[in-house]
Structure formats: C-alpha cells, structure tokens
Design an enzyme around this catalytic site. Structure first.
Site, PDB file in Angstrom:
ATOM      1  N   GLU A   1       0.817  -1.209   0.000  1.00 43.69           N
ATOM      2  CA  GLU A   1       0.000   0.000   0.000  1.00 43.69           C
ATOM      3  C   GLU A   1       0.852   1.260   0.000  1.00 43.69           C
ATOM      4  OE1 GLU A   1      -4.210  -0.572   1.645  1.00 43.69           O
ATOM      5  OE2 GLU A   1      -2.910  -1.103   3.311  1.00 43.69           O
TER       6      GLU A   1
ATOM      7  N   CYS B   1       3.158   8.628   0.975  1.00 39.87           N
ATOM      8  CA  CYS B   1       3.522   7.745   2.072  1.00 39.87           C
ATOM      9  C   CYS B   1       3.906   6.394   1.478  1.00 39.87           C
ATOM     10  CB  CYS B   1       2.356   7.602   3.053  1.00 39.87           C
ATOM     11  SG  CYS B   1       2.724   6.542   4.464  1.00 39.87           S
TER      12      CYS B   1
ATOM     13  N   CYS C   1       4.345  -6.133   8.667  1.00 37.01           N
ATOM     14  CA  CYS C   1       5.300  -5.549   9.609  1.00 37.01           C
ATOM     15  C   CYS C   1       5.535  -6.529  10.752  1.00 37.01           C
ATOM     16  CB  CYS C   1       4.773  -4.223  10.150  1.00 37.01           C
ATOM     17  SG  CYS C   1       5.972  -3.333  11.187  1.00 37.01           S
TER      18      CYS C   1
ATOM     19  N   CYS D   1       3.143  -3.273  16.769  1.00 39.08           N
ATOM     20  CA  CYS D   1       2.533  -2.205  17.563  1.00 39.08           C
ATOM     21  C   CYS D   1       1.049  -2.516  17.728  1.00 39.08           C
ATOM     22  CB  CYS D   1       2.723  -0.863  16.873  1.00 39.08           C
ATOM     23  SG  CYS D   1       4.461  -0.377  16.715  1.00 39.08           S
TER      24      CYS D   1
ATOM     25  N   CYS E   1      -1.899  -0.672  15.661  1.00 45.37           N
ATOM     26  CA  CYS E   1      -1.725  -0.526  14.211  1.00 45.37           C
ATOM     27  C   CYS E   1      -2.318  -1.715  13.466  1.00 45.37           C
ATOM     28  CB  CYS E   1      -0.234  -0.409  13.906  1.00 45.37           C
ATOM     29  SG  CYS E   1       0.163  -0.255  12.154  1.00 45.37           S
TER      30      CYS E   1
ATOM     31  N   GLY F   1       5.390  -1.561   7.228  1.00 44.78           N
ATOM     32  CA  GLY F   1       6.718  -2.060   7.529  1.00 44.78           C
ATOM     33  C   GLY F   1       7.581  -1.110   8.338  1.00 44.78           C
ATOM     34  N   GLU F   2       8.702  -1.630   8.783  1.00 48.06           N
ATOM     35  CA  GLU F   2       9.724  -0.894   9.532  1.00 48.06           C
ATOM     36  C   GLU F   2      10.942  -0.747   8.623  1.00 48.06           C
ATOM     37  OE1 GLU F   2      12.344   0.880  11.285  1.00 48.06           O
ATOM     38  OE2 GLU F   2      10.666   0.642  12.707  1.00 48.06           O
TER      39      GLU F   2
ATOM     40  N   SER G   1      10.521   7.113   9.236  1.00 42.45           N
ATOM     41  CA  SER G   1      10.057   6.875  10.600  1.00 42.45           C
ATOM     42  C   SER G   1      10.475   5.477  11.041  1.00 42.45           C
ATOM     43  CB  SER G   1       8.525   6.993  10.664  1.00 42.45           C
ATOM     44  OG  SER G   1       8.057   6.648  11.956  1.00 42.45           O
TER      45      SER G   1
ATOM     46  N   SER H   1       9.073   6.981  16.202  1.00 39.60           N
ATOM     47  CA  SER H   1       7.720   6.656  16.640  1.00 39.60           C
ATOM     48  C   SER H   1       7.777   6.349  18.145  1.00 39.60           C
ATOM     49  CB  SER H   1       7.198   5.451  15.847  1.00 39.60           C
ATOM     50  OG  SER H   1       5.825   5.266  16.046  1.00 39.60           O
ATOM     51  N   LEU H   2       7.568   7.368  18.953  1.00 36.17           N
ATOM     52  CA  LEU H   2       7.733   7.273  20.402  1.00 36.17           C
ATOM     53  C   LEU H   2       6.480   6.692  21.071  1.00 36.17           C
ATOM     54  CD1 LEU H   2       9.572   7.918  22.842  1.00 36.17           C
ATOM     55  CD2 LEU H   2       8.500  10.193  22.905  1.00 36.17           C
ATOM     56  N   ASN H   3       5.377   7.406  20.963  1.00 29.25           N
ATOM     57  CA  ASN H   3       4.041   6.913  21.322  1.00 29.25           C
ATOM     58  C   ASN H   3       3.798   6.640  22.798  1.00 29.25           C
ATOM     59  OD1 ASN H   3       3.406   6.953  18.557  1.00 29.25           O
ATOM     60  ND2 ASN H   3       4.261   4.909  18.308  1.00 29.25           N
TER      61      ASN H   3
ATOM     62  N   ASN I   1      -6.089   6.574  14.790  1.00 26.42           N
ATOM     63  CA  ASN I   1      -7.053   6.282  13.728  1.00 26.42           C
ATOM     64  C   ASN I   1      -7.610   4.878  13.933  1.00 26.42           C
ATOM     65  OD1 ASN I   1      -6.655   8.731  12.037  1.00 26.42           O
ATOM     66  ND2 ASN I   1      -4.568   7.947  11.914  1.00 26.42           N
TER      67      ASN I   1
ATOM     68  N   CYS J   1      -2.713   7.062   9.134  1.00 28.63           N
ATOM     69  CA  CYS J   1      -1.615   6.468   9.883  1.00 28.63           C
ATOM     70  C   CYS J   1      -2.101   5.272  10.700  1.00 28.63           C
ATOM     71  CB  CYS J   1      -1.025   7.524  10.813  1.00 28.63           C
ATOM     72  SG  CYS J   1       0.341   6.945  11.821  1.00 28.63           S
TER      73      CYS J   1
END
Length: 401
Positions: free
Chosen positions: A115, A160, A167, A171, A174, A218-219, A248, A271-273, A349, A392
């Site tokens: 995507e 994006c 991934c 997380c 996500c 993905g990372e 990121s 990406s702290l979160n 989201n 996101c």
C-alpha cells in the site's frame, strides 16, 4: 475468501507480468554491467537510466534512443522495465488516494500488493522540522509559515511509502501489525511506488514540491539496505531532494546507528508513542529489546543539518497515553535528550479489532498546549483518508471500504 479479495486477484491477473529481470531499481553500475554484457557503448546504460528514472517509461520500446536491436536483445534475455503498477485505487472525501500496488510476478503466480498513499495537501507532518519542507508555524512563537511562491502544479503533496509487506514490530494500535511480516520489498519496489504515483499525477520534478514519508507498511530499518538503496535512487536518479524525505522508525537501535553514518539520508522521525517504558512496552513490544534510554542514546549519534529537528511521533490513545502527566513526562524526556526536537501528535485512527479508543479533542489540545508552554514545538497531524483506511496505522491491504 471475500468478494473484495477475489476482485483484487482478478485485477492482479489482468496486469502484464513483471519481467523476469526488472531494470527498475538497478543502480548505474549495474546498468553499466548490462551494457558491457551486450557489448554496447557505456552511454547506452545512461540512456536506460534516463528512461527509467526521469522519463518513467512503461516498456523497453519507449526508450527510443536505444537501437531496436539492443531493445530486442534485452527483451529476449528476460529484461523489462518492471515498474510496480497500481492495481487498485481508493479515493477519500478529502482527496487522499490509497493504492494497492502490485509487486512480484503475476505471471508466475507470485503477485502481491503493498500500500502507498497520496495526500495532495500533505498532513502537516513536516511542519516545524527545520527543513524547506516544514517551515515553522504558530506552534513555535516568533515563526511564521512561508508563503507559497509557485503558481501552478502540486504544492507539498506527500507520498507515504511502504518498505515491507506487513510488519514485524507488532505495535498494538496498528492495523498493519495484524498482517505480520510477509516479506521485505526490494529497492526497486520501494522507489517504484513513488514513481508509479508521480506518474499517475503528472508530477514534474523540479517544478512541483513533493514530500516523501517512509511511514507506510513495515519498519524501514528492518529492511535497511533495500530502503537506503531506494533513497539513493530517488535522490540521485529521480531527482527528489533528501530534505524532502522523512523516515520513521519504531526504534531499531542498530538501524539508527547505521543511519547516523550515511552521507545521503532523509530526515529522522521516531515513533515514540509513550512517555515511559511501562506504557511503551504495552503498546510497542519493541521496547522489550531497546528501551527509551537506548533509543535516545542512538538518536543522539545522528548528525543533524543546520536548523534540523528530530521528529518524535506520538499516537494519542484515549485514556492510555494522552493525559497531562504523560505530556509532562514527554517534556522531561525531550529535555533530558538534549536534542533539537519537535513532536507530532497523532490522534489514533481506528480500525477493526484494535482495542483502543480515539482521544478526546480537548485532551489532544491540552497535550499540545503543555508541550508548547514548555518550549517544545508540537503539531497535530491532520488525519488523511480515514474513510478509506489510508490514515496512519490503517494500512492492511483493505479491499472493501
């Protein structure tokens, strides 16, 4: 199998097969090797590169400077363009477009989709990062956003880009994590997403201001070599400035340390979160391997350009990490880090099967205000494409919206 998934496979089956030996994604030295293989002059490699990365040709026959005999030889040897193709498009009410882009070889039964998202007006993610793409706004006292000098074309549209199918980071908030990791993408498949979207929208490199964010599926730092090869192709061959790119990472410490030594590199977003290890480990299991202290130590090794700021991304989850005490902890974290930094706040989201709730608007505003009052630039990223699962954390190859 859903009707939507059946429909996607029908679309993939109708696409032309990817060549056995795709040219898109090859570096100049690799193209030079092909020229040598066929005993043609070195400049033929440059003509192929021009066709691939500047003209964005669809077939070998479109590279008209090449002699037809050479084009035929390439085709007979299994070479072809191999630019990833948009298999399906979903359009949001806000103008955002989400694409399922075919990668792999449909003719060999190995076609898959990844995507990619086009945001025609961006999402303000670059704002305040100290680069040309992110001029300071009212979130930093004394700074104003520069005016738009260009009179035509795209203005700061954002693409994006994905680096993997699925991934492995898992997380908990996500949707992509639900897929697990399927496979890494090649450099050509990463850079090819960008070119496929640029081509669709008729973007003119050098005229239109385009931002790239490697924040899709993905990372990136778990597919480091292919990701960085794609970056170099996009900078050196396609002509997009690295200052217009942001990568990121969830906090892959060895990847950040490698990134620190790169001469060509995008801007860095973390990406702290969460404001502490306890909360972060609950929502981002990656913390079990590298805690926030390890992460900050690695980020401090990255040499920043003049005026550049590291971006810390913070997904606000209702009642989990969005309260005043969390904002106070973020302030302390960033101050202790001693880094030029900004914070992007992202209201979570929603997605099916994800057990979180969106934060209250007042909590988002209060969180942002606390950071600003303590002289930390803080911006709220605008959600783009929520209605088509393009925002996101929503990318999961969804074919029914």
């Amino acid at each position: 199998m859903t009707a939507g998934r059946n429909n996607l496979y029908s679309i993939l089956d109708a696409l032309p097969a990817v060549p056995i030996r795709p040219l898109f994604g090859l570096k100049n030295e690799e193209l030079s090797g092909i020229a040598k293989e066929f005993t043609v002059p070195e400049y033929r490699a440059r003509q192929i590169s021009q066709g691939l990365y500047r003209v964005w040709v669809s077939s070998l026959d479109d590279i008209t400077p090449l002699p037809k005999s050479f084009r035929d030889q390439l085709a007979q040897a299994g070479y072809g363009i191999g630019l990833p193709q948009i298999a399906e498009t979903f359009k949001s009410i806000d103008g955002t477009e989400r694409y399922l882009i075919a990668v792999g070889d449909p003719g060999a039964g190995s076609a898959q989709t990844v995507e990619t998202v086009w945001m025609p007006e961006g999402d303000d993610g670059e704002e305040g990062d100290g680069s040309e793409a992110g001029n300071f706004s009212a979130a930093v006292p004394g700074h104003g956003r520069a005016g738009d000098e260009e009179a035509s074309g795209h203005h700061d549209a954002t693409i994006c880009v994905s680096s993997q199918i699925g991934c492995a980071v898992n997380c908990q908030f996500c949707l992509t994590a639900k897929l697990g990791i399927i496979r890494n993408l090649t450099a050509g498949e990463i850079a090819g997403q960008v070119v496929a979207v640029l081509k669709r929208h008729g973007v003119k490199i050098g005229r239109d201001r385009i931002n790239l964010v490697f924040m899709g599926m993905g990372e990136p730092f778990l597919n480091y070599d292919a990701f960085m090869d794609a970056v170099r192709l996009l900078v050196e061959e396609v002509g997009i400035a690295e200052s217009r790119m942001t990568v990121s990472t969830s906090g892959i410490v060895p990847g950040i340390e490698r990134f620190a030594s790169e001469t060509v590199r995008p801007k860095l977003a973390i990406s702290l979160n969460a404001s502490n290890d306890k909360v972060r480990e609950e929502i981002m299991p990656i913390t079990r391997k590298w805690d926030i202290g390890d992460l900050m130590d690695a980020v401090r090794k990255v040499p920043l350009r003049p005026r550049e700021r590291v971006t810390f991304e913070y997904v606000l989850l209702g009642g989990v990490n969005d309260q005043p005490q969390h904002a106070a902890e973020v302030v302390r974290l960033i101050r202790r880090a001693g880094l030029p930094a900004k914070v992007n706040l992202i209201a979570w989201n929603p997605g099916p099967g994800i057990p979180y709730s969106m934060p209250a608007p007042d909590d988002v505003a209060r969180f942002q205000q606390h950071l600003i009052e303590h002289e930390i630039p803080a911006f709220v990223r605008r959600p783009r494409g929520r209605d088509i699962y393009a925002a996101c954390g929503q990318l999961k190859q969804t074919v029914e919206v």
